[in-house]
Write a protein that holds these residues in place. Sequence first.
Motif, mmCIF file in Angstrom:
data_model
loop_
_atom_site.group_PDB
_atom_site.id
_atom_site.type_symbol
_atom_site.label_atom_id
_atom_site.label_comp_id
_atom_site.label_asym_id
_atom_site.label_seq_id
_atom_site.Cartn_x
_atom_site.Cartn_y
_atom_site.Cartn_z
ATOM 1 N N ILE A 1 20.367 9.205 -42.154
ATOM 2 C CA ILE A 1 19.919 9.181 -40.755
ATOM 3 C C ILE A 1 20.268 7.864 -40.072
ATOM 4 N N THR A 2 20.548 6.808 -40.841
ATOM 5 C CA THR A 2 20.940 5.548 -40.212
ATOM 6 C C THR A 2 22.343 5.620 -39.625
ATOM 7 N N TRP A 3 23.076 6.672 -39.956
ATOM 8 C CA TRP A 3 24.424 6.859 -39.418
ATOM 9 C C TRP A 3 24.424 7.652 -38.108
ATOM 10 N N ILE A 4 23.243 7.983 -37.589
ATOM 11 C CA ILE A 4 23.174 8.816 -36.383
ATOM 12 C C ILE A 4 23.931 8.174 -35.225
ATOM 13 N N GLY A 5 23.688 6.878 -34.994
ATOM 14 C CA GLY A 5 24.357 6.194 -33.889
ATOM 15 C C GLY A 5 25.863 6.232 -34.017
ATOM 16 N N PHE A 6 26.373 5.945 -35.214
ATOM 17 C CA PHE A 6 27.817 5.963 -35.424
ATOM 18 C C PHE A 6 28.379 7.376 -35.334
ATOM 19 N N SER A 7 27.608 8.360 -35.793
ATOM 20 C CA SER A 7 28.105 9.738 -35.735
ATOM 21 C C SER A 7 28.314 10.193 -34.296
ATOM 22 N N ILE A 8 27.404 9.804 -33.415
ATOM 23 C CA ILE A 8 27.563 10.154 -31.995
ATOM 24 C C ILE A 8 28.685 9.341 -31.372
ATOM 25 N N LEU A 9 28.789 8.055 -31.763
ATOM 26 C CA LEU A 9 29.844 7.189 -31.234
ATOM 27 C C LEU A 9 31.225 7.698 -31.640
ATOM 28 N N TRP A 10 31.356 8.149 -32.879
ATOM 29 C CA TRP A 10 32.655 8.599 -33.375
ATOM 30 C C TRP A 10 33.000 10.013 -32.939
ATOM 31 N N PHE A 11 32.002 10.909 -32.954
ATOM 32 C CA PHE A 11 32.291 12.330 -32.735
ATOM 33 C C PHE A 11 31.741 12.884 -31.422
ATOM 34 N N GLY A 12 30.953 12.091 -30.695
ATOM 35 C CA GLY A 12 30.351 12.587 -29.467
ATOM 36 C C GLY A 12 29.214 13.553 -29.758
ATOM 37 N N LEU A 13 28.868 14.368 -28.772
ATOM 38 C CA LEU A 13 27.819 15.368 -28.960
ATOM 39 C C LEU A 13 28.427 16.699 -29.383
ATOM 40 N N GLY A 14 27.610 17.536 -30.026
ATOM 41 C CA GLY A 14 28.097 18.829 -30.475
ATOM 42 C C GLY A 14 27.925 19.014 -31.973
ATOM 43 N N ASN A 15 28.760 19.852 -32.544
ATOM 44 C CA ASN A 15 28.621 20.209 -33.951
ATOM 45 C C ASN A 15 29.047 19.100 -34.906
ATOM 46 N N ARG A 16 30.070 18.367 -34.550
ATOM 47 C CA ARG A 16 30.674 17.437 -35.507
ATOM 48 C C ARG A 16 29.740 16.336 -36.000
ATOM 49 N N PRO A 17 28.947 15.682 -35.129
ATOM 50 C CA PRO A 17 28.034 14.666 -35.680
ATOM 51 C C PRO A 17 26.974 15.247 -36.619
ATOM 52 N N ALA A 18 26.487 16.460 -36.317
ATOM 53 C CA ALA A 18 25.505 17.094 -37.193
ATOM 54 C C ALA A 18 26.139 17.443 -38.542
ATOM 55 N N ILE A 19 27.371 17.958 -38.518
ATOM 56 C CA ILE A 19 28.077 18.272 -39.763
ATOM 57 C C ILE A 19 28.344 17.004 -40.553
ATOM 58 N N PHE A 20 28.702 15.927 -39.861
ATOM 59 C CA PHE A 20 28.960 14.643 -40.518
ATOM 60 C C PHE A 20 27.726 14.160 -41.270
#
Length: 278
Positions: free
Chosen positions: A130-149
């Motif tokens: 869960i500490t990667w949430i910020g980076f996941s949104i920064l890298w993949f934006g909103l949508g399916n990809r950050p959740a899958i990441f």
Amino acid sequence: MVEQVRVLDGHTMAEPARQKPAAAAGAILVPVLRIGVPVALLVLWEIAVRAGIIPARFFPAPSALFAEIWADLLSGKLVVDTLSSLNRLVWGLSIGVVLGVAFGMAMALWRQVDAALGVTVHVLRAIPPITWIGFSILWFGLGNRPAIFLIVLGTVFPMLLNTYAGVKQVDVIYLRAARNLGAHGFLLFRDVVLAAALPSILTGLRVSLGLAWILMVVGELIAVPAGLGDTLMRAQDYDQTDRMLAYMILIGFYGYLSDLLLAAVSHRLLRWQRGIEG
């Protein structure tokens, strides 16, 4: 029924004839407990809310939760949310499993790979996904990809470690016996190494499945416009405690069903293995 007896150290002992009624009672008791205890808890919960012991506003009755789920099912919303969530979960879990098994096998079979990746793997697995949430949104934006990441991050390490442990625990006697019988290369890997490591790999898969459900909801709480987690967050925002609690229990129920399915598949794949039944 005539009991059979045998003598052991001067004592007469009854054969399993007397044990059969107890075994039959146990076989009946187990499913009764599995179904009866949850039903009893739901009944007590309903009674407590209707009697005013538990405030309905803060902890709605089961009947209200079932009504909420039924309404969403009839409207089609529940189907859409469930399919959206399952799509993310399957993608994330599949990628995590493939990567985890591949790296786990490589690290277990080749010492150089283990030396090169060991420290990095153990450092990364200690970081909560869960500490990667910020980076996941920064890298993949909103949508399916950050959740899958996030799901991939949470599932890859249990799979890697269990695969690694399973391969390392393969008895060298099996390898020698297989080689003496002419097994080499891929055949040796498939029929000996992979078969012996399979129980550990499937254990890692069950752990990863539970983590995947958790991280799927976490990802949907912050990054996606549809899904079980998104509905849960919106219910919280609008103080809809009945819908919020209904979806919490629904997610838990889905997780339980998926674990049952995986356990059945594991039992079939490991039918050659005999363990303790209880």
